[in-house]
Scaffold this active site. Structure first.
Site, mmCIF file in Angstrom:
data_model
loop_
_atom_site.group_PDB
_atom_site.id
_atom_site.type_symbol
_atom_site.label_atom_id
_atom_site.label_comp_id
_atom_site.label_asym_id
_atom_site.label_seq_id
_atom_site.Cartn_x
_atom_site.Cartn_y
_atom_site.Cartn_z
ATOM 1 N N ASP A 9 0.871 -1.172 0.000
ATOM 2 C CA ASP A 9 0.000 0.000 0.000
ATOM 3 C C ASP A 9 0.916 1.233 0.000
ATOM 4 O O ASP A 9 2.115 1.123 0.311
ATOM 5 C CB ASP A 9 -0.851 -0.038 1.285
ATOM 6 C CG ASP A 9 -1.574 1.266 1.543
ATOM 7 O OD1 ASP A 9 -2.212 1.780 0.607
ATOM 8 O OD2 ASP A 9 -1.498 1.778 2.687
ATOM 9 N N ASP A 11 -0.358 5.064 0.848
ATOM 10 C CA ASP A 11 -0.705 6.080 1.843
ATOM 11 C C ASP A 11 -0.672 5.513 3.251
ATOM 12 O O ASP A 11 -1.398 4.568 3.572
ATOM 13 C CB ASP A 11 -2.096 6.657 1.552
ATOM 14 C CG ASP A 11 -2.085 7.471 0.275
ATOM 15 O OD1 ASP A 11 -1.212 8.334 0.141
ATOM 16 O OD2 ASP A 11 -2.948 7.222 -0.592
ATOM 17 N N HIS A 81 -10.491 18.132 -6.331
ATOM 18 C CA HIS A 81 -9.568 17.012 -6.251
ATOM 19 C C HIS A 81 -8.419 17.140 -7.258
ATOM 20 O O HIS A 81 -7.267 16.805 -6.954
ATOM 21 C CB HIS A 81 -10.319 15.690 -6.464
ATOM 22 C CG HIS A 81 -9.466 14.492 -6.227
ATOM 23 N ND1 HIS A 81 -8.969 13.719 -7.245
ATOM 24 C CD2 HIS A 81 -8.972 13.963 -5.081
ATOM 25 C CE1 HIS A 81 -8.227 12.752 -6.738
ATOM 26 N NE2 HIS A 81 -8.216 12.875 -5.426
ATOM 27 N N ASN A 127 0.150 10.625 -7.835
ATOM 28 C CA ASN A 127 0.691 10.770 -6.477
ATOM 29 C C ASN A 127 1.764 9.716 -6.203
ATOM 30 O O ASN A 127 2.787 10.001 -5.584
ATOM 31 C CB ASN A 127 -0.409 10.583 -5.422
ATOM 32 C CG ASN A 127 -1.499 11.620 -5.518
ATOM 33 O OD1 ASN A 127 -1.313 12.672 -6.128
ATOM 34 N ND2 ASN A 127 -2.645 11.348 -4.921
ATOM 35 N N ASP A 182 -1.450 -0.316 6.372
ATOM 36 C CA ASP A 182 -1.415 0.469 7.609
ATOM 37 C C ASP A 182 -2.788 0.664 8.223
ATOM 38 O O ASP A 182 -2.887 1.232 9.308
ATOM 39 C CB ASP A 182 -0.838 1.870 7.335
ATOM 40 C CG ASP A 182 -1.801 2.695 6.504
ATOM 41 O OD1 ASP A 182 -2.189 2.235 5.408
ATOM 42 O OD2 ASP A 182 -2.215 3.773 6.965
HETATM 43 C C1 XBP Z 1 -5.601 6.007 0.623
HETATM 44 C C2 XBP Z 1 -6.637 7.006 0.542
HETATM 45 C C3 XBP Z 1 -6.522 8.014 -0.515
HETATM 46 C C4 XBP Z 1 -5.748 9.227 -0.183
HETATM 47 C C5 XBP Z 1 -5.885 10.270 -1.235
HETATM 48 O O1 XBP Z 1 -6.074 4.773 1.129
HETATM 49 O O2 XBP Z 1 -7.596 6.961 1.261
HETATM 50 O O3 XBP Z 1 -7.803 8.432 -0.761
HETATM 51 O O4 XBP Z 1 -6.201 9.757 1.031
HETATM 52 O O5 XBP Z 1 -5.775 9.822 -2.507
HETATM 53 P P1 XBP Z 1 -5.138 3.500 1.100
HETATM 54 P P2 XBP Z 1 -6.610 10.524 -3.674
HETATM 55 O O6 XBP Z 1 -3.877 3.840 1.817
HETATM 56 O O7 XBP Z 1 -5.909 2.464 1.846
HETATM 57 O O8 XBP Z 1 -4.893 3.136 -0.344
HETATM 58 O O9 XBP Z 1 -6.997 11.877 -3.212
HETATM 59 O O10 XBP Z 1 -5.683 10.546 -4.850
HETATM 60 O O11 XBP Z 1 -7.836 9.674 -3.924
HETATM 61 MG MG MG Z 2 -2.973 3.109 3.569
#
Ligand code: XBP
Ligand code: MG
Length: 254
Positions: A9, A11, A81, A127, A182
């Site tokens: 993953d 984020d 966004h 990103n 996470d």
């Molecule tokens: C990640 C997210 C994403 C980011 C933002 O979840 O929730 O939405 O916050 O990304 P995970 P975007 O770690 O479970 O993949 O704004 O590009 O959607």
């Molecule tokens: Mg995550």
């Protein structure tokens, strides 16, 4: 079966992108567009239950700003966004979104050991590219056999779509890989694809439930001076997540 691949993953797992990147970028975008919205860290913590930036904006309006008048919420969420993504990408180039402890080391050890690497995330592809390029160098994008991101699948996490997609692209069965996550939504998603998951928590996710995790750690650790702490799961002699520890987990869990 043997361990063949590691699927990460992004984020919250590779970096604290939510706190250091997405939240900052959302608020900057709101300001630039002269919207009277501001997300505190406390509010953002709650908003993170909804994955995906556009869905998160719409959830915010519905739940916290029912007073906000707008004819086309979808179009507005899209516009905000898009700007937020531009700002996030810019932020990655400032060095303010470093990789978490042990991440760069684990990538290099995994590559040296011949393990295949992939990404499975619900964030926007731009990103991921920007984060990886600015923390590890342009060449690092080639380290990942598949970068499964955002809208390549119909349903974002907690749906399992993105993990199913990555496994299919790699022509792998779940029992040949380990997932790194996470969050609660993350492990729901990886478990749907039958992957066993190693969790590293962060400030937003340390109270989440991680049923079925192989182990829950505070971070991946570093060999010399930064041992990890096992928060849930079997204690171990290992002090950092390297290939030996992953093989130990793999043998115990598959
Ligand atoms: C990640 C997210 C994403 C980011 C933002 O979840 O929730 O939405 O916050 O990304 P995970 P975007 O770690 O479970 O993949 O704004 O590009 O959607
Ligand atoms: Mg995550």
């Amino acid at each position: 079966m043997a361990l063949e691949a590691l699927i990460f993953d992004v984020d919250g797992t590779l970096a604290n992108t939510e706190r250091d990147g997405h939240l900052v970028a959302f608020n900057k975008a709101f300001k630039e567009l002269e919207l009277d919205w501001f997300w505190t860290n406390e509010l953002y913590h709650k908003l993170l239950d909804v994955t995906g930036g556009q869905l998160r904006i719409k959830h915010y309006l519905k739940t916290y700003r029912p007073d906000f008048e707008c004819d086309d919420v979808d179009a507005l969420a899209k516009k905000v966004h898009a700007l937020k993504t531009k700002i996030f990408v810019r932020l990655t180039s400032t060095g303010k979104i470093p990789l978490r402890t042990g991440v760069a080391r684990l990538f290099s050890e995994a590559r040296a050991a011949g393990l295949r690497l992939a990404i499975a995330t619900t964030t926007t592809p731009a990103n991921v590219d920007a984060l990886i390029t600015h923390t590890l160098g342009t060449d690092a994008l080639n380290w990942f056999e598949v970068i499964g991101a955002g809208d390549v699948v119909p349903n974002l996490k907690p749906a399992g779509d993105i993990y199913h997609y990555v496994l299919k692209q790699m022509n792998l069965n779940a029992d040949q890989a380990i997932a790194f996550e996470d969050s609660h939504n993350g492990i729901i998603s990886s478990s749907d694809a039958k992957l066993k998951t190693l969790i590293t928590v962060n400030e937003y996710t340390k109270t989440h439930r991680f049923d079925g995790a192989m182990a829950v750690l505070d971070h991946l650790g570093e060999p010399k001076n930064k041992p990890f702490t096992v928060l849930e799961g079997a204690q171990t002699e290992h002090t950092y997540v390297g290939i030996d520890y992953l093989q130990e987990l793999y043998a115990k869990n598959y």
